[in-house]
Design a protein around this motif. Sequence first.
Motif, PDB file in Angstrom:
ATOM      1  N   MET A   1       0.826  -1.180   0.000  1.00  0.00           N
ATOM      2  CA  MET A   1       0.000   0.000   0.000  1.00  0.00           C
ATOM      3  C   MET A   1       0.880   1.258   0.000  1.00  0.00           C
ATOM      4  SD  MET A   1      -3.122   0.926   2.507  1.00  0.00           S
ATOM      5  CE  MET A   1      -2.156   0.777   3.991  1.00  0.00           C
ATOM      6  N   LEU A   2       1.915   1.216   0.827  1.00  0.00           N
ATOM      7  CA  LEU A   2       2.784   2.391   0.890  1.00  0.00           C
ATOM      8  C   LEU A   2       3.457   2.655  -0.433  1.00  0.00           C
ATOM      9  CD1 LEU A   2       4.333   1.774   4.375  1.00  0.00           C
ATOM     10  CD2 LEU A   2       2.758   3.579   3.751  1.00  0.00           C
ATOM     11  N   LYS A   3       3.784   1.558  -1.131  1.00  0.00           N
ATOM     12  CA  LYS A   3       4.456   1.741  -2.412  1.00  0.00           C
ATOM     13  C   LYS A   3       3.569   2.519  -3.374  1.00  0.00           C
ATOM     14  CE  LYS A   3       7.243  -2.386  -2.065  1.00  0.00           C
ATOM     15  NZ  LYS A   3       7.331  -3.788  -2.363  1.00  0.00           N
ATOM     16  N   LYS A   4       2.269   2.232  -3.293  1.00  0.00           N
ATOM     17  CA  LYS A   4       1.343   2.913  -4.180  1.00  0.00           C
ATOM     18  C   LYS A   4       1.234   4.387  -3.835  1.00  0.00           C
ATOM     19  CE  LYS A   4      -2.504   1.347  -5.601  1.00  0.00           C
ATOM     20  NZ  LYS A   4      -3.910   0.974  -5.456  1.00  0.00           N
ATOM     21  N   PHE A   5       1.326   4.671  -2.547  1.00  0.00           N
ATOM     22  CA  PHE A   5       1.074   6.033  -2.117  1.00  0.00           C
ATOM     23  C   PHE A   5       2.166   7.025  -2.479  1.00  0.00           C
ATOM     24  CE2 PHE A   5      -2.348   4.649   0.694  1.00  0.00           C
ATOM     25  CZ  PHE A   5      -3.247   5.639   0.367  1.00  0.00           C
ATOM     26  N   PHE A   6       3.361   6.544  -2.543  1.00  0.00           N
ATOM     27  CA  PHE A   6       4.451   7.489  -2.721  1.00  0.00           C
ATOM     28  C   PHE A   6       5.011   7.498  -4.133  1.00  0.00           C
ATOM     29  CE2 PHE A   6       4.141   6.780   1.767  1.00  0.00           C
ATOM     30  CZ  PHE A   6       4.092   8.070   2.216  1.00  0.00           C
ATOM     31  N   ARG A   7       4.130   7.739  -5.045  1.00  0.00           N
ATOM     32  CA  ARG A   7       4.590   7.906  -6.420  1.00  0.00           C
ATOM     33  C   ARG A   7       5.267   9.252  -6.558  1.00  0.00           C
ATOM     34  NH1 ARG A   7      -0.465   5.453  -6.999  1.00  0.00           N
ATOM     35  NH2 ARG A   7      -1.413   7.510  -6.928  1.00  0.00           N
ATOM     36  N   LYS A   8       4.818  10.224  -5.809  1.00  0.00           N
ATOM     37  CA  LYS A   8       5.366  11.576  -5.893  1.00  0.00           C
ATOM     38  C   LYS A   8       6.539  11.692  -4.919  1.00  0.00           C
ATOM     39  CE  LYS A   8       1.338  13.111  -4.753  1.00  0.00           C
ATOM     40  NZ  LYS A   8       0.581  11.855  -4.818  1.00  0.00           N
ATOM     41  N   THR A   9       7.229  12.790  -5.018  1.00  0.00           N
ATOM     42  CA  THR A   9       8.398  12.966  -4.168  1.00  0.00           C
ATOM     43  C   THR A   9       8.022  13.374  -2.753  1.00  0.00           C
ATOM     44  OG1 THR A   9       8.555  15.211  -4.985  1.00  0.00           O
ATOM     45  CG2 THR A   9       9.945  13.530  -6.040  1.00  0.00           C
ATOM     46  N   GLU A  10       6.936  14.091  -2.589  1.00  0.00           N
ATOM     47  CA  GLU A  10       6.568  14.550  -1.254  1.00  0.00           C
ATOM     48  C   GLU A  10       5.171  14.071  -0.898  1.00  0.00           C
ATOM     49  OE1 GLU A  10       6.916  18.521  -2.275  1.00  0.00           O
ATOM     50  OE2 GLU A  10       9.082  18.571  -2.088  1.00  0.00           O
ATOM     51  N   PRO A  11       4.997  13.682   0.340  1.00  0.00           N
ATOM     52  CA  PRO A  11       3.667  13.184   0.716  1.00  0.00           C
ATOM     53  C   PRO A  11       2.662  14.317   0.882  1.00  0.00           C
ATOM     54  CG  PRO A  11       5.124  13.160   2.620  1.00  0.00           C
ATOM     55  CD  PRO A  11       5.953  13.612   1.448  1.00  0.00           C
ATOM     56  N   THR A  12       1.427  14.048   0.546  1.00  0.00           N
ATOM     57  CA  THR A  12       0.364  14.993   0.872  1.00  0.00           C
ATOM     58  C   THR A  12       0.018  14.795   2.344  1.00  0.00           C
ATOM     59  OG1 THR A  12      -1.374  13.412   0.391  1.00  0.00           O
ATOM     60  CG2 THR A  12      -0.594  14.761  -1.460  1.00  0.00           C
ATOM     61  N   GLU A  13      -0.845  15.660   2.838  1.00  0.00           N
ATOM     62  CA  GLU A  13      -1.248  15.518   4.235  1.00  0.00           C
ATOM     63  C   GLU A  13      -1.906  14.161   4.482  1.00  0.00           C
ATOM     64  OE1 GLU A  13      -3.589  18.652   5.837  1.00  0.00           O
ATOM     65  OE2 GLU A  13      -3.981  17.594   7.708  1.00  0.00           O
ATOM     66  N   GLU A  14      -2.736  13.730   3.518  1.00  0.00           N
ATOM     67  CA  GLU A  14      -3.440  12.460   3.695  1.00  0.00           C
ATOM     68  C   GLU A  14      -2.448  11.294   3.721  1.00  0.00           C
ATOM     69  OE1 GLU A  14      -4.352  14.721   1.459  1.00  0.00           O
ATOM     70  OE2 GLU A  14      -6.205  15.430   2.382  1.00  0.00           O
ATOM     71  N   GLU A  15      -1.488  11.358   2.849  1.00  0.00           N
ATOM     72  CA  GLU A  15      -0.495  10.284   2.808  1.00  0.00           C
ATOM     73  C   GLU A  15       0.337  10.269   4.082  1.00  0.00           C
ATOM     74  OE1 GLU A  15       0.127  10.312  -2.035  1.00  0.00           O
ATOM     75  OE2 GLU A  15       1.385  11.517  -0.749  1.00  0.00           O
ATOM     76  N   PHE A  16       0.720  11.468   4.507  1.00  0.00           N
ATOM     77  CA  PHE A  16       1.532  11.537   5.722  1.00  0.00           C
ATOM     78  C   PHE A  16       0.716  11.090   6.937  1.00  0.00           C
ATOM     79  CE2 PHE A  16       3.780  14.126   9.076  1.00  0.00           C
ATOM     80  CZ  PHE A  16       4.878  13.290   9.124  1.00  0.00           C
ATOM     81  N   ARG A  17      -0.566  11.431   6.925  1.00  0.00           N
ATOM     82  CA  ARG A  17      -1.434  11.012   8.022  1.00  0.00           C
ATOM     83  C   ARG A  17      -1.549   9.485   8.055  1.00  0.00           C
ATOM     84  NH1 ARG A  17      -4.559  12.517  12.733  1.00  0.00           N
ATOM     85  NH2 ARG A  17      -5.187  10.431  13.260  1.00  0.00           N
ATOM     86  N   LEU A  18      -1.586   8.900   6.885  1.00  0.00           N
ATOM     87  CA  LEU A  18      -1.661   7.444   6.814  1.00  0.00           C
ATOM     88  C   LEU A  18      -0.416   6.819   7.440  1.00  0.00           C
ATOM     89  CD1 LEU A  18      -2.952   4.822   5.833  1.00  0.00           C
ATOM     90  CD2 LEU A  18      -1.901   5.200   3.610  1.00  0.00           C
ATOM     91  N   VAL A  19       0.733   7.379   7.100  1.00  0.00           N
ATOM     92  CA  VAL A  19       1.987   6.900   7.695  1.00  0.00           C
ATOM     93  C   VAL A  19       1.942   7.074   9.213  1.00  0.00           C
ATOM     94  CG1 VAL A  19       4.472   7.343   7.848  1.00  0.00           C
ATOM     95  CG2 VAL A  19       3.345   7.341   5.620  1.00  0.00           C
ATOM     96  N   TYR A  20       1.447   8.229   9.634  1.00  0.00           N
ATOM     97  CA  TYR A  20       1.343   8.522  11.071  1.00  0.00           C
ATOM     98  C   TYR A  20       0.450   7.490  11.762  1.00  0.00           C
ATOM     99  CZ  TYR A  20       0.295  11.230  15.313  1.00  0.00           C
ATOM    100  OH  TYR A  20       0.138  11.648  16.617  1.00  0.00           O
ATOM    101  N   ASP A  21      -0.702   7.200  11.152  1.00  0.00           N
ATOM    102  CA  ASP A  21      -1.633   6.238  11.749  1.00  0.00           C
ATOM    103  C   ASP A  21      -1.013   4.843  11.818  1.00  0.00           C
ATOM    104  OD1 ASP A  21      -3.752   7.862  12.347  1.00  0.00           O
ATOM    105  OD2 ASP A  21      -4.645   7.698  10.362  1.00  0.00           O
ATOM    106  N   MET A  22      -0.319   4.495  10.768  1.00  0.00           N
ATOM    107  CA  MET A  22       0.243   3.147  10.719  1.00  0.00           C
ATOM    108  C   MET A  22       1.391   2.950  11.705  1.00  0.00           C
ATOM    109  SD  MET A  22       0.300   2.251   6.678  1.00  0.00           S
ATOM    110  CE  MET A  22       0.913   0.595   6.916  1.00  0.00           C
ATOM    111  N   PHE A  23       2.161   4.003  11.915  1.00  0.00           N
ATOM    112  CA  PHE A  23       3.397   3.810  12.685  1.00  0.00           C
ATOM    113  C   PHE A  23       3.444   4.567  14.008  1.00  0.00           C
ATOM    114  CE2 PHE A  23       4.593   2.877   8.261  1.00  0.00           C
ATOM    115  CZ  PHE A  23       5.082   1.597   8.447  1.00  0.00           C
ATOM    116  N   TYR A  24       2.353   5.210  14.364  1.00  0.00           N
ATOM    117  CA  TYR A  24       2.336   5.982  15.612  1.00  0.00           C
ATOM    118  C   TYR A  24       2.759   5.111  16.811  1.00  0.00           C
ATOM    119  CZ  TYR A  24       0.363   8.401  19.672  1.00  0.00           C
ATOM    120  OH  TYR A  24       0.199   8.997  20.898  1.00  0.00           O
ATOM    121  N   SER A  25       2.104   3.970  16.938  1.00  0.00           N
ATOM    122  CA  SER A  25       2.393   3.104  18.095  1.00  0.00           C
ATOM    123  C   SER A  25       3.834   2.617  18.073  1.00  0.00           C
ATOM    124  CB  SER A  25       1.479   1.883  18.090  1.00  0.00           C
ATOM    125  OG  SER A  25       0.176   2.271  18.302  1.00  0.00           O
ATOM    126  N   ARG A  26       4.259   2.203  16.907  1.00  0.00           N
ATOM    127  CA  ARG A  26       5.626   1.687  16.791  1.00  0.00           C
ATOM    128  C   ARG A  26       6.645   2.751  17.187  1.00  0.00           C
ATOM    129  NH1 ARG A  26       8.304  -1.760  11.962  1.00  0.00           N
ATOM    130  NH2 ARG A  26      10.476  -1.276  12.347  1.00  0.00           N
TER     131      ARG A  26
END
Lengths: 190, 253
Positions: A1-26
Amino acid sequence: MLKKFFRKTEPTEEEFRLVYDMFYSRVYRDVYFITKDSHLAQDALQETFVKAYKHMHNLDDKGRMGAWLSTIATRTAIDILRKRKGTNEFLTDDITVQERHTQVKDPDVSFLVESNFVKEEINDVLREMKVEYREVLLLRYIHELTIKEIATNLDLTEGTVKTRLHRARNAMKEKVENDPQRQWIGGEKQ
Amino acid sequence: MTNKLNNWESWLKEDYQSPAPAHLSKEENWREIKASLTNTSSTKKRLFPKKSLLAVAVFALIIFGSVFASSNQIQAFDWFVKMFVTTDGDTTQISQTTTDGESPSSSDLPDLDKITTEEIEVERTEMSFDKAQEETNFYIAKPTFNPNNYQLKYVEVVSKDSEKNQVQLYYENGQSETVVLTQTFQPNDFASAKVVDNEDTNVKIVDLDGGEARFIEFKDNSKQLIWSTPQMNWLLEGKLPEKDMIKIAESIE
């Protein structure tokens, strides 16, 4: 899923939020593991994600996002720990640990309460260990990174990583073996 | 003694999984992070330029919950997915939608003449985790917390009208106890609903990583934990204590 999200060089807020949600606990667990202090861990968590956002475009293999974030987290936590407290200083959360140890001296009795004390014991051993050792233990035994991955991510030689791991393991075993108050969790008498 | 000494690795993992709670919630930390990034001059111009995932989406939301007498709106962990718990006498309905709108009301009811029913072809295929990851277009996450030595037995990929948007991870331990994690990829707007009988079930809101989840406990001691993250719905099922269910959910990565 992450591979699909980062086609661009910089994450959008939604993409970054997704990363945040996925890895917050870790990330929180990582930084707490290093700092052993919830206040410092929180600062390190925020700083980790700020750094991650700024450097995400440098990450080639998005499938390794977790490992990449963990190494940022440990580095950041160590920096914050050094700046705020100094590596050898005991932190505020820890002052009652020794009291608990002294209450349980009989091995039979202590066995009954083992489950309640194990966390404190391990916490104590880890806290007394150098933070660089905690860092390699975390990356190797919790996140199961290879020696090579740890070396690459931390910008160390593989030899240095091996040495630190060896010393970290020894430090862990030595503490358990030599401290009479820890013999009930596996230490041997001298 | 030797065995216990060798246990230090598992204790290490246990210690890692049990940090002291953070002083700020997940959302409060997120706001702090956003503020830090916005205040960084070098990134100010390009930071968070758009909200693309939902802005242009239009969908006909069929909200079954709107027929319920009372409505207690509860916002899920983020701006992305909203959960509603509506209670009417003997039943409670848990709905999820991806709108930013208010709670369901009678004015949201669609024109009933325009509602159509379509049959969906569902196919379930059992396979290994790696194969499932190959077959699907989303990242399949796994929990790292494992309280009772559960082993991943198999993964079932659920295909609806040839779209493989759901996977179920089946875990089992030596006592034949099972835990099932269902992960549903929802790239577009959606609405879903679940109705439970109040007499046989207990529904409550629980804290999950600083956000909220719905915890449902059935009479036979089986439990469900339901929550959402952007583009993903999650369902964890098992007979474990509430604390362990939450811990498993929080360890998913």
